[in-house]
Design a protein around this motif. Structure first.
Motif, PDB file in Angstrom:
ATOM      1  N   ILE A  25       0.846  -1.194   0.000  1.00  0.00           N
ATOM      2  CA  ILE A  25       0.000   0.000   0.000  1.00  0.00           C
ATOM      3  C   ILE A  25       0.879   1.239   0.000  1.00  0.00           C
ATOM      4  CG2 ILE A  25      -1.622   1.364   1.384  1.00  0.00           C
ATOM      5  CD1 ILE A  25      -2.837  -1.293   2.321  1.00  0.00           C
ATOM      6  N   GLY A  26       1.957   1.194   0.786  1.00  0.00           N
ATOM      7  CA  GLY A  26       2.865   2.333   0.873  1.00  0.00           C
ATOM      8  C   GLY A  26       3.920   2.114   1.938  1.00  0.00           C
ATOM      9  N   VAL A  40       3.656  -0.893   4.480  1.00  0.00           N
ATOM     10  CA  VAL A  40       2.249  -1.084   4.810  1.00  0.00           C
ATOM     11  C   VAL A  40       1.687  -2.004   3.737  1.00  0.00           C
ATOM     12  CG1 VAL A  40       0.036   0.055   5.195  1.00  0.00           C
ATOM     13  CG2 VAL A  40       2.170   1.217   5.829  1.00  0.00           C
ATOM     14  N   THR A  41       1.130  -3.118   4.188  1.00  0.00           N
ATOM     15  CA  THR A  41       0.700  -4.175   3.276  1.00  0.00           C
ATOM     16  C   THR A  41      -0.815  -4.341   3.312  1.00  0.00           C
ATOM     17  OG1 THR A  41       2.788  -5.307   3.705  1.00  0.00           O
ATOM     18  CG2 THR A  41       1.064  -6.604   2.672  1.00  0.00           C
ATOM     19  N   SER A  42      -1.385  -4.574   2.163  1.00  0.00           N
ATOM     20  CA  SER A  42      -2.822  -4.779   2.035  1.00  0.00           C
ATOM     21  C   SER A  42      -3.274  -5.945   2.914  1.00  0.00           C
ATOM     22  CB  SER A  42      -3.161  -5.074   0.575  1.00  0.00           C
ATOM     23  OG  SER A  42      -4.540  -5.342   0.444  1.00  0.00           O
ATOM     24  N   PRO A  43      -4.463  -5.821   3.524  1.00  0.00           N
ATOM     25  CA  PRO A  43      -4.955  -6.929   4.341  1.00  0.00           C
ATOM     26  C   PRO A  43      -5.319  -8.180   3.531  1.00  0.00           C
ATOM     27  CG  PRO A  43      -6.512  -5.090   4.361  1.00  0.00           C
ATOM     28  CD  PRO A  43      -5.308  -4.643   3.597  1.00  0.00           C
ATOM     29  N   ARG A  44      -5.425  -8.023   2.232  1.00  0.00           N
ATOM     30  CA  ARG A  44      -5.596  -9.187   1.346  1.00  0.00           C
ATOM     31  C   ARG A  44      -4.596  -9.035   0.214  1.00  0.00           C
ATOM     32  NH1 ARG A  44      -9.132 -13.158   1.218  1.00  0.00           N
ATOM     33  NH2 ARG A  44     -10.767 -12.097   2.380  1.00  0.00           N
ATOM     34  N   PRO A  50      -5.357 -13.792   2.890  1.00  0.00           N
ATOM     35  CA  PRO A  50      -5.469 -12.808   3.973  1.00  0.00           C
ATOM     36  C   PRO A  50      -4.084 -12.548   4.564  1.00  0.00           C
ATOM     37  CG  PRO A  50      -6.998 -14.637   4.280  1.00  0.00           C
ATOM     38  CD  PRO A  50      -6.074 -15.025   3.176  1.00  0.00           C
ATOM     39  N   PHE A  51      -3.794 -11.272   4.879  1.00  0.00           N
ATOM     40  CA  PHE A  51      -2.480 -10.924   5.412  1.00  0.00           C
ATOM     41  C   PHE A  51      -2.674  -9.988   6.602  1.00  0.00           C
ATOM     42  CE2 PHE A  51       1.769  -8.986   5.410  1.00  0.00           C
ATOM     43  CZ  PHE A  51       2.557 -10.131   5.294  1.00  0.00           C
ATOM     44  N   PRO A  52      -2.608 -10.519   7.834  1.00  0.00           N
ATOM     45  CA  PRO A  52      -2.893  -9.690   9.006  1.00  0.00           C
ATOM     46  C   PRO A  52      -1.814  -8.671   9.350  1.00  0.00           C
ATOM     47  CG  PRO A  52      -2.271 -11.899   9.681  1.00  0.00           C
ATOM     48  CD  PRO A  52      -2.376 -11.911   8.177  1.00  0.00           C
ATOM     49  N   THR A  53      -0.583  -8.867   8.875  1.00  0.00           N
ATOM     50  CA  THR A  53       0.520  -7.985   9.256  1.00  0.00           C
ATOM     51  C   THR A  53       0.497  -6.730   8.392  1.00  0.00           C
ATOM     52  OG1 THR A  53       1.747  -9.969   9.850  1.00  0.00           O
ATOM     53  CG2 THR A  53       2.976  -7.909   9.810  1.00  0.00           C
ATOM     54  N   PHE A  54      -0.289  -5.755   8.824  1.00  0.00           N
ATOM     55  CA  PHE A  54      -0.472  -4.513   8.084  1.00  0.00           C
ATOM     56  C   PHE A  54       0.823  -3.706   8.040  1.00  0.00           C
ATOM     57  CE2 PHE A  54      -2.246  -0.074   7.969  1.00  0.00           C
ATOM     58  CZ  PHE A  54      -2.774  -0.143   6.686  1.00  0.00           C
ATOM     59  N   TYR A  55       1.520  -3.618   9.173  1.00  0.00           N
ATOM     60  CA  TYR A  55       2.814  -2.925   9.259  1.00  0.00           C
ATOM     61  C   TYR A  55       3.911  -3.980   9.337  1.00  0.00           C
ATOM     62  CZ  TYR A  55      -0.035   1.110  10.553  1.00  0.00           C
ATOM     63  OH  TYR A  55      -0.960   2.120  10.569  1.00  0.00           O
TER      64      TYR A  55
END
Length: 174
Positions: A25-26, A40-44, A50-55
């Motif tokens: 994402i950024g 920052v990673t997309s939640p999907r 599914p990817f829970p590790t947003f940061y």
């Protein structure tokens, strides 16, 4: 604040992690030189996973610092800090903030209510809580803030390899 990831950022992160990034994402935080520190990673992910590790922590110096703290038993000491009501309450609030940040980029039922690093009741991964603290800023994640304070790495001092540096203005070098 999330900033856009440039092609140079993606190259630096691929070098940092030894693999191509997915679902970017950024950039959530940068080194003093401007190189990415937290992605920052997309939640999907693009393949539907599914990817829970947003940061996600990418900077080698930050990653090594968190790893050293995990190896020397600091994680158990930080877990003990959760017995303090004010720390436990702040950590629960960090969990809620993490979930809200991720949810703003899409709801993924499979990971609803799951943040990272063991939040809100355990200290499971210092890399994850440090990434959250760096992206969210001081005072949001108390365990992440302590991880930063106790570690040997600082985002204010560049230790990037010459080819992995950005510019001091926070934008990647050409």
């Amino acid at each position: 604040m999330i900033t856009e990831a440039s092609e140079r950022d993606l190259e630096i992160m691929a070098s940092q992690l030894g693999r191509t990034m997915r679902g970017v994402i950024g950039i959530g935080a940068r080194c003093a030189c401007g190189a990415p520190t937290v992605v920052v990673t997309s939640p999907r992910l693009p393949d539907g996973t599914p990817f829970p590790t947003f940061y996600y922590l990418t900077h080698p110096g930050a990653t090594a610092s968190a790893s050293h703290l995990e190896a020397d038993g600091t994680m158990a000491e930080l877990q003990e800090r959760l017995r303090e009501p004010e720390v436990a309450d702040a950590y629960a609030a960090a969990h809620a903030a993490y979930l809200a940040d991720r949810e703003a980029h899409g709801h993924v039922e499979e990971i609803a209510g799951i943040s990272a690093g063991g939040m809100p009741t355990r200290v499971k991964c210092l890399h994850a809580v440090l990434a959250h603290a760096l992206a969210a800023g001081p005072g949001v994640n108390p365990i992440g803030d302590l991880t930063l304070a106790l570690g040997e790495w600082s985002p204010a001092v560049c230790v990037c390899a010459p080819g992995a540096r950005g510019s001091a203005a926070g934008m990647p070098a050409p």
